[in-house]
Design an enzyme around this catalytic site. Sequence first.
Site, mmCIF file in Angstrom:
data_model
loop_
_atom_site.group_PDB
_atom_site.id
_atom_site.type_symbol
_atom_site.label_atom_id
_atom_site.label_comp_id
_atom_site.label_asym_id
_atom_site.label_seq_id
_atom_site.Cartn_x
_atom_site.Cartn_y
_atom_site.Cartn_z
ATOM 1 N N LYS A 150 0.859 -1.182 0.000
ATOM 2 C CA LYS A 150 0.000 0.000 0.000
ATOM 3 C C LYS A 150 0.894 1.230 0.000
ATOM 4 O O LYS A 150 1.707 1.421 0.902
ATOM 5 C CB LYS A 150 -0.891 -0.018 1.238
ATOM 6 C CG LYS A 150 -1.829 1.172 1.335
ATOM 7 C CD LYS A 150 -2.781 0.989 2.505
ATOM 8 C CE LYS A 150 -3.730 2.143 2.654
ATOM 9 N NZ LYS A 150 -4.652 1.941 3.776
ATOM 10 N N GLU B 173 7.902 -6.532 0.886
ATOM 11 C CA GLU B 173 6.692 -6.443 1.727
ATOM 12 C C GLU B 173 5.808 -7.678 1.515
ATOM 13 O O GLU B 173 5.305 -8.271 2.472
ATOM 14 C CB GLU B 173 5.882 -5.187 1.374
ATOM 15 C CG GLU B 173 6.505 -3.871 1.822
ATOM 16 C CD GLU B 173 6.287 -3.587 3.306
ATOM 17 O OE1 GLU B 173 5.597 -4.381 3.981
ATOM 18 O OE2 GLU B 173 6.818 -2.574 3.792
ATOM 19 N N LYS C 8 -2.214 -1.503 -3.843
ATOM 20 C CA LYS C 8 -3.083 -0.329 -3.765
ATOM 21 C C LYS C 8 -2.245 0.941 -3.819
ATOM 22 O O LYS C 8 -1.236 1.002 -3.125
ATOM 23 C CB LYS C 8 -3.828 -0.418 -2.435
ATOM 24 C CG LYS C 8 -4.761 0.703 -2.154
ATOM 25 C CD LYS C 8 -5.364 0.483 -0.803
ATOM 26 C CE LYS C 8 -6.090 1.738 -0.389
ATOM 27 N NZ LYS C 8 -6.558 1.670 0.960
ATOM 28 N N TYR D 263 -15.203 1.082 -6.812
ATOM 29 C CA TYR D 263 -16.481 1.761 -6.572
ATOM 30 C C TYR D 263 -17.396 1.623 -7.785
ATOM 31 O O TYR D 263 -18.586 1.921 -7.695
ATOM 32 C CB TYR D 263 -16.229 3.239 -6.212
ATOM 33 C CG TYR D 263 -15.353 3.328 -4.979
ATOM 34 C CD1 TYR D 263 -15.894 3.130 -3.710
ATOM 35 C CD2 TYR D 263 -13.967 3.509 -5.087
ATOM 36 C CE1 TYR D 263 -15.084 3.122 -2.587
ATOM 37 C CE2 TYR D 263 -13.144 3.503 -3.973
ATOM 38 C CZ TYR D 263 -13.711 3.310 -2.727
ATOM 39 O OH TYR D 263 -12.911 3.280 -1.622
#
Length: 314
Positions: free
Chosen positions: A177, A223, A238, A303
Amino acid sequence: MVRENTLTKNDLIQPIFVEEETKERSPIGSLPGVFRESESSLASRVKDIQQAGINTIILFGVSHHKDAQGTDSLKMNGLFSRMIQKAKNAAPDIQVIADICLCEYTDHGHCGPLAHDGAPDNDKTLSIIAEQAIIAARSGADILAPSGMMDGMIGALRHSLDTSGYADIPLLSYAVKYASSHYGPFREAAGCSLGHDGNQVTMQSDRKAYQMDPANAREALREAALDLQEGADMLMVKPGLPYLDIIKAVKDEFQMPTFAYHVSGEYAMLKAAAEKGWLDYEATIMEQMMCFKRAGSDGIITYSAMDVAQLLDK
Ligand code: PBG
Ligand code: ZN
């Protein structure tokens, strides 16, 4: 016949904002077409999403009970638990992803209680989200998605779940992220902009202490590798479109279920251009979704999920 990738409704994850203590759903200015559901409108929204053929949702709380530690999310009668229970009751077959993080429930808006340097105290945050995860599981969540980018978060959650009878609950880690400018509309939507800090510690005004530098790609692989070692079942990158190279690198390297988050700023840019007549919303969103698939995404949080599901029916 020679097309290499396909997009189906099964690839879509619809985010839902749920606000407490409101009677009706309310529109979000910076996310045209997206609403903050009320606790009473949530059930019908979840049923509509299921009717449209979408199998997975992710819930975000808009809390009116915030404090320095985000403790409201540790209560079985708080918004965090109630919205999971209500969504699950409305449509038991839908998969509910719980966003495991404290920023929607802290008054300062950071993803964990603050240390002296004004950034979240990593290890204190771990012990709180370990509790939050149990609340999510007890409330009926099917998948837990820790989004706070704390070191050791996957290990802490896995241990907490495994020792509490929830060994089968999978973890979808927001492994990669970035500290991105594309989250602006989300912070308005979820009411979690970085705000004031009641404890008079100097609060850091961004999340760069824990989210990643957009200049880094190799670090993304480190990560992801750490999260997999700690027990992550699925990985998320993201934001989405500006980071397709990272999605592809993570997928190629680890061959794990890899998810993309087409974030609020990406949706807002497209909607704004479409409102001006500068872009064709329907054609552009379908192209963007296919690009996620081409890069290696197994699923996409967007969305636009409901719109995309309807366009797939056309
Ligand atoms: C909080 C969280 C954020 C988003 C999802 N979960 C905001 C942040 O990190 O500041 C952003 C999603 C979006 O912009 O659509 N842990
Ligand atoms: Zn957070």
